[in-house]
Scaffold this motif. Structure first.
Motif, mmCIF file in Angstrom:
data_model
loop_
_atom_site.group_PDB
_atom_site.id
_atom_site.type_symbol
_atom_site.label_atom_id
_atom_site.label_comp_id
_atom_site.label_asym_id
_atom_site.label_seq_id
_atom_site.Cartn_x
_atom_site.Cartn_y
_atom_site.Cartn_z
ATOM 1 N N GLU A 20 60.902 -33.426 31.107
ATOM 2 C CA GLU A 20 61.425 -34.550 30.340
ATOM 3 C C GLU A 20 61.803 -34.053 28.944
ATOM 4 N N VAL A 56 61.477 -36.677 22.759
ATOM 5 C CA VAL A 56 61.955 -37.935 22.203
ATOM 6 C C VAL A 56 61.950 -37.792 20.684
ATOM 7 N N THR A 57 63.053 -38.137 20.049
ATOM 8 C CA THR A 57 63.109 -38.116 18.594
ATOM 9 C C THR A 57 63.210 -39.547 18.103
ATOM 10 N N ALA A 58 62.350 -39.892 17.147
ATOM 11 C CA ALA A 58 62.330 -41.241 16.585
ATOM 12 C C ALA A 58 62.560 -41.156 15.086
ATOM 13 N N GLU A 97 59.124 -36.203 16.358
ATOM 14 C CA GLU A 97 59.515 -35.665 17.654
ATOM 15 C C GLU A 97 58.279 -35.703 18.534
ATOM 16 N N ASP A 144 57.293 -36.386 24.924
ATOM 17 C CA ASP A 144 57.815 -37.263 25.970
ATOM 18 C C ASP A 144 57.645 -38.718 25.530
ATOM 19 N N HIS A 145 58.089 -39.637 26.366
ATOM 20 C CA HIS A 145 58.033 -41.058 26.014
ATOM 21 C C HIS A 145 56.603 -41.560 25.877
ATOM 22 N N TYR A 178 55.304 -40.640 22.493
ATOM 23 C CA TYR A 178 55.916 -41.513 21.490
ATOM 24 C C TYR A 178 55.244 -42.885 21.485
ATOM 25 N N VAL A 218 65.498 -44.458 18.298
ATOM 26 C CA VAL A 218 64.850 -43.500 19.192
ATOM 27 C C VAL A 218 65.875 -42.953 20.170
ATOM 28 N N THR A 262 67.107 -39.081 22.621
ATOM 29 C CA THR A 262 66.859 -37.712 23.051
ATOM 30 C C THR A 262 68.091 -36.896 22.685
#
Length: 121
Positions: free
Chosen positions: A7, A10-12, A70, A73-74, A77, A101, A103
């Motif tokens: 996977e 994830v960047t938020a 970062e 994975d979800h 996060y 949010v 990817t």
């Protein structure tokens, strides 16, 4: 997803605005609050997350800071957001304006393409 794929991270981008309560603290008090009330909760409840901070109050009246996270994975996060909501960071010292949010290069993975990026020298 095949067995050899993982996977994507994830960047938020958490867009926040400082509150008067935060601004009333001295710099030393802010560091103390962050290291004793925010970081321990994040460290106890999450793994696989990294952060960077950007000051934007010089350019925006609505958003004073952007906290970039970062996560591996979800799930990581989601645990991060749950942890942050249990700290005074969330809506006491900072008003959370927006969460953006995504990817990185999701379109490239979706369509089996090489990512397109700019490179300057």
């Amino acid at each position: 997803m095949s067995a050899d794929e993982t996977e994507p991270p994830v960047t938020a981008f958490i867009l926040v605005k400082t509150t008067p309560e935060w601004l009333a603290l001295t710099v030393q008090e802010r560091v103390h609050v962050f290291t004793t009330q925010v970081l321990p909760v994040i460290e106890a409840k999450t793994t696989g997350v990294r952060s960077r901070f950007y000051d934007t109050e010089f350019y925006s009246a609505r958003v004073t800071d952007v906290w970039v996270w970062e996560a591996d994975d979800h799930r990581a996060y989601q645990l991060l957001i749950d942890a942050l909501r249990e700290t005074p960071f969330w809506d006491r010292y900072f008003e959370v304006i927006d969460l953006l949010v995504g990817t990185e290069n999701g379109y490239a993975r979706t369509y089996g393409l090489a990512p397109v990026a700019t490179i300057t020298t």
